[in-house]
Design a protein around this motif. Structure first.
Motif, mmCIF file in Angstrom:
data_model
loop_
_atom_site.group_PDB
_atom_site.id
_atom_site.type_symbol
_atom_site.label_atom_id
_atom_site.label_comp_id
_atom_site.label_asym_id
_atom_site.label_seq_id
_atom_site.Cartn_x
_atom_site.Cartn_y
_atom_site.Cartn_z
ATOM 1 N N ASP A 96 41.636 75.594 75.494
ATOM 2 C CA ASP A 96 41.310 76.039 76.835
ATOM 3 C C ASP A 96 42.385 77.346 77.174
ATOM 4 O OD1 ASP A 96 39.905 75.681 78.480
ATOM 5 O OD2 ASP A 96 40.274 73.842 79.709
ATOM 6 N N GLU A 97 41.617 77.947 77.848
ATOM 7 C CA GLU A 97 42.466 79.083 78.251
ATOM 8 C C GLU A 97 43.045 78.633 79.358
ATOM 9 O OE1 GLU A 97 41.416 84.278 79.831
ATOM 10 O OE2 GLU A 97 40.095 82.413 79.907
ATOM 11 N N GLN A 98 44.651 79.399 79.702
ATOM 12 C CA GLN A 98 45.422 78.599 80.950
ATOM 13 C C GLN A 98 44.755 79.713 82.301
ATOM 14 O OE1 GLN A 98 47.268 75.332 81.467
ATOM 15 N NE2 GLN A 98 46.647 74.998 79.849
ATOM 16 N N LYS A 99 44.460 79.117 83.015
ATOM 17 C CA LYS A 99 44.082 80.409 84.468
ATOM 18 C C LYS A 99 44.653 79.997 85.905
ATOM 19 C CE LYS A 99 39.866 80.972 83.080
ATOM 20 N NZ LYS A 99 37.917 81.254 83.688
ATOM 21 N N GLU A 100 45.371 80.845 86.401
ATOM 22 C CA GLU A 100 46.509 80.072 87.667
ATOM 23 C C GLU A 100 44.816 79.703 88.797
ATOM 24 O OE1 GLU A 100 47.582 83.966 89.224
ATOM 25 O OE2 GLU A 100 49.637 83.338 87.685
ATOM 26 N N LEU A 101 46.099 78.607 89.845
ATOM 27 C CA LEU A 101 45.172 77.831 90.556
ATOM 28 C C LEU A 101 43.874 79.178 91.094
ATOM 29 C CD1 LEU A 101 44.158 75.470 92.130
ATOM 30 C CD2 LEU A 101 46.175 75.842 93.396
ATOM 31 N N SER A 102 44.876 80.044 91.946
ATOM 32 C CA SER A 102 44.069 80.775 92.433
ATOM 33 C C SER A 102 43.258 81.104 92.281
ATOM 34 C CB SER A 102 44.918 82.163 93.157
ATOM 35 O OG SER A 102 45.519 82.620 91.782
ATOM 36 N N GLU A 103 42.866 81.736 90.822
ATOM 37 C CA GLU A 103 41.511 82.113 89.900
ATOM 38 C C GLU A 103 40.999 81.724 90.123
ATOM 39 O OE1 GLU A 103 41.117 84.676 85.955
ATOM 40 O OE2 GLU A 103 42.527 83.406 86.415
ATOM 41 N N ILE A 104 40.925 80.329 89.675
ATOM 42 C CA ILE A 104 40.036 78.600 89.752
ATOM 43 C C ILE A 104 39.453 78.843 91.651
ATOM 44 C CG2 ILE A 104 39.819 75.952 88.757
ATOM 45 C CD1 ILE A 104 41.585 76.719 87.141
ATOM 46 N N LYS B 201 38.911 81.419 93.477
ATOM 47 C CA LYS B 201 38.420 82.474 93.632
ATOM 48 C C LYS B 201 36.568 82.450 93.397
ATOM 49 C CE LYS B 201 38.034 87.248 93.593
ATOM 50 N NZ LYS B 201 38.811 88.178 92.746
ATOM 51 N N ALA B 202 36.985 81.831 91.708
ATOM 52 C CA ALA B 202 36.105 82.054 90.553
ATOM 53 C C ALA B 202 34.903 80.474 91.840
ATOM 54 C CB ALA B 202 35.905 81.243 89.981
ATOM 55 N N PHE B 203 35.276 78.984 92.201
ATOM 56 C CA PHE B 203 34.951 78.266 92.924
ATOM 57 C C PHE B 203 34.367 79.143 94.077
ATOM 58 C CE2 PHE B 203 34.508 75.152 95.478
ATOM 59 C CZ PHE B 203 33.718 73.808 94.953
ATOM 60 N N ASN B 204 34.732 79.494 94.642
ATOM 61 C CA ASN B 204 34.133 79.586 96.213
ATOM 62 C C ASN B 204 32.943 80.939 95.967
ATOM 63 O OD1 ASN B 204 36.285 78.878 97.148
ATOM 64 N ND2 ASN B 204 37.730 80.312 97.603
ATOM 65 N N ARG C 166 36.798 71.678 87.140
ATOM 66 C CA ARG C 166 36.633 70.380 87.822
ATOM 67 C C ARG C 166 37.061 69.301 88.633
ATOM 68 N NH1 ARG C 166 35.504 69.635 81.187
ATOM 69 N NH2 ARG C 166 37.763 68.453 80.872
ATOM 70 N N LYS C 167 38.730 69.552 88.187
ATOM 71 C CA LYS C 167 39.580 69.472 89.209
ATOM 72 C C LYS C 167 39.478 70.000 90.274
ATOM 73 C CE LYS C 167 43.684 67.538 86.275
ATOM 74 N NZ LYS C 167 44.644 67.469 85.684
ATOM 75 N N LEU D 297 37.576 76.972 100.057
ATOM 76 C CA LEU D 297 38.736 76.634 99.539
ATOM 77 C C LEU D 297 39.597 77.953 99.626
ATOM 78 C CD1 LEU D 297 37.644 74.236 96.386
ATOM 79 C CD2 LEU D 297 37.709 73.553 98.663
ATOM 80 N N GLU D 298 40.630 77.037 99.467
ATOM 81 C CA GLU D 298 42.383 78.433 99.792
ATOM 82 C C GLU D 298 42.627 77.253 99.106
ATOM 83 O OE1 GLU D 298 43.893 79.987 102.892
ATOM 84 O OE2 GLU D 298 43.782 77.911 104.450
ATOM 85 N N LYS D 299 44.065 78.244 98.505
ATOM 86 C CA LYS D 299 45.335 77.397 97.875
ATOM 87 C C LYS D 299 46.337 77.533 99.272
ATOM 88 C CE LYS D 299 47.777 80.338 95.138
ATOM 89 N NZ LYS D 299 49.083 80.159 96.306
ATOM 90 N N ALA D 300 46.496 75.994 99.342
ATOM 91 C CA ALA D 300 47.272 76.021 100.599
ATOM 92 C C ALA D 300 49.161 75.863 100.168
ATOM 93 C CB ALA D 300 46.864 74.760 101.600
ATOM 94 N N ILE D 301 49.430 75.881 98.531
ATOM 95 C CA ILE D 301 50.794 76.689 98.312
ATOM 96 C C ILE D 301 51.443 78.009 98.318
ATOM 97 C CG2 ILE D 301 51.595 73.908 97.741
ATOM 98 C CD1 ILE D 301 50.652 74.905 95.207
#
Length: 537
Positions: free
Chosen positions: A454-462, A464-467, A101-102, A84-88
């Protein structure tokens, strides 16, 4: 354990006594998949003090004698890989666990992921299953949610149409109404007949034995029909949801019904490993046994933990019980009971620690479930436990629900699937062997744990972890093709522009939209460095 350890003879409660074992009443449970609480509630005590079934006809024996089929005989697993990649440009912060989860849900529901799995499923069915039972064989696709089931249904229908498979049709089963891409869907609308007709329609024959004009081979489900559905023509199951324990056994056992000419079954699993499934079946293959009895003293542990929060008051619970257990209750009594319980609700509301509040909610639920269970297994004489149970039932209804702050939804314009592939990982028999068994664990812990924010994380970090968890070495063929990008950007405005203008006029607008959506676009001004003959005019 000595029963005296859990009882304190401080009075008598007919309510409490009625919950326990009765000398003049016998209870029997008939099940192929007993849970730990089922064994303790209905089992007979053996010489070791552990509960045992009063009669046993095991899964293994039923398979060996031909009454059911071994559904694990042909098991094939697949693994899906994503990039995946962030598109925004923005990098919004999300709740860590919910954000993960999202993102996973976005990937799993992506049309490319479902499309490739649909191709595997349909082609496997046509090659290996469709000819079984003189062409009457059926299959079930097990989805992870109602939306997942709907997307699978639309994907299967589209693939069948594109391939010209006129001899193959699918049905979908889910409860209620489902909002999807601005439309409202129901099972009845999609299948074009009432929900109550689905079992006979899928079977292909009316109750009078005459055939329906339309024959269906594939049923796509989400929870509904996943357990308790009896259709002997089911010969294959395609699983795209996590399964464990009892749910795994009950779901896959939809295939075990026998029928003349049915001597094997197939399972293709996109989410679980063979080891996962064997672990789920092991406690139920021969005799289902318990490692140990549940410790009844745990009810006192739960009681003590509840009082430590400072929300409960023993005097209020005693006054509640005096009214609640009176012979008659009128409207005034009910108002009095609610008033007493609301004293605890007020103390709960005054606590600004949301973590403590959530932990208390979970502990109260655990107490209610465990006391209700243990009071049926053995005779309890400590009336304070029964009073807390009755009081807790009112309190649980009056406690405010936890407020979950609204969060950014993951939308199509926020993420992009760059690459995807699905690989066959395991293939062969997952069947268990004689003596391959495992005991069920007794109740020894509860879901309520100290709450942590629940710790807040930036979308890019999430992302990256997913990938890192779901990635692999992708080949050129695994990259999402540009034809998909073309379909993604073709909104009505762009279609209208292309219909009414020559290509050289539309080119700038089309190319800009394409490059912004292209998975290989690497910068706002540098472009992707590829020739524009990739564009599909």
């Amino acid at each position: 354990m000595d029963q005296s350890a859990v009882t304190q003879k401080i009075g008598h409660s007919p309510y409490q006594k009625a919950r326990g074992p009765q000398a003049n009443i016998s209870f029997f449970a008939f099940t192929a998949t007993p849970r730990n609480v089922t064994l303790e509630r209905f089992g007979l005590k053996g010489a070791d003090g552990l509960p045992q079934p009063f009669h046993l006809y095991s899964m293994r024996q039923a398979i060996e004698e031909g009454f059911i089929l071994d559904v694990l005989q042909n098991y094939m697993t697949y693994k899906a890989y994503y990039q995946l990649e962030k598109a925004i440009e923005d990098d919004p912060a999300l709740s860590g666990r919910r954000g993960q989860r999202k993102v996973a849900r976005y990937a799993n529901l992506h049309p490319t992921a479902i499309g490739q799995k649909v191709e595997i499923i349909v082609e496997h069915f046509r090659r290996h299953v469709m000819g079984m039972l003189n062409g009457q064989a059926k299959a079930m696709i097990v989805a992870s949610s109602r939306e997942h089931a709907l997307r699978y249904y639309l994907g299967v229908r589209e693939y069948i149409k594109a391939q010209g498979y006129n001899d193959l049709k699918a049905l979908v089963a889910f409860s209620g109404e489902l909002q999807f891409e601005g439309e409202t869907y129901t099972e009845a609308d999609l299948n074009d007949f009432a929900e109550t007709e689905l079992p006979s329609r899928f079977d292909g024959f009316k109750p009078d034995g005459s055939p329906y004009p339309e024959q269906y081979q594939i049923l796509i489900v989400a929870e509904k029909y996943q357990t308790g559905f009896d259709q002997p023509k089911l010969c294959a199951m395609y699983v795209d949801r996590k399964l464990a324990g009892l749910q795994a056994v009950q779901t896959l056992s939809r295939l075990n019904r026998t029928r003349q000419g049915k001597d094997q079954t197939y399972i293709l699993d996109f989410q679980n490993t063979i080891e996962d499934i064997q672990n789920a079946f092991r406690p139920f293959y021969e005799v289902t046994a318990l490692e140990a009895n549940s410790d009844p003293n745990l009810v006192y542990d739960l009681e003590g933990r509840l009082f430590k929060f400072g929300y409960l008051d023993k005097d209020e619970i005693e006054r509640f019980a005096q009214t609640y257990y009176s012979e008659t209750l009128d409207g005034g009594d009910r108002a009095k009971l609610e008033g007493l319980v609301r004293e605890a609700v007020a103390r709960f509301d005054a606590d600004e620690d949301e973590g403590r509040q959530e932990e208390f909610r979970q502990l109260l639920k655990s107490y209610m479930r465990f006391y209700s269970f243990i009071a049926q297994v053995m005779k309890l004489e400590d009336t304070s436990l029964e009073k807390l149970y009755s009081y807790g039932a009112w309190l649980a209804r009056l406690l405010p629900n936890r407020e979950v702050p609204p969060e950014i939804e993951i939308t199509e314009d926020m993420l992009r699937l760059q690459a995807f592939k699905v690989e066959n990982k395991e293939q062969g028999s997952a069947s268990l062997s004689p003596g391959d068994r495992a005991a069920l664990k007794a109740i020894n812990e509860f879901g309520a744990k100290p709450y942590t924010e629940d710790e807040q994380k930036e979308l890019s970090e999430i992302v990256k972890a997913f990938n890192e968890r779901h990635g692999t070495d992708f080949s050129e063929a695994d990259m999402i093709r540009f034809e998909q990008v073309n379909r993604d950007i073709m909104d009505e405005d762009l279609k209208e522009m292309m219909r009414n203008n020559p290509p050289d006029v539309v080119y700038t607008a089309f190319a800009q939209a394409f490059f912004w959506s292209c998975p290989r676009f690497t910068g706002h001004s540098g472009g992707c460095g590829l020739s524009c003959d990739e564009l599909a005019w």
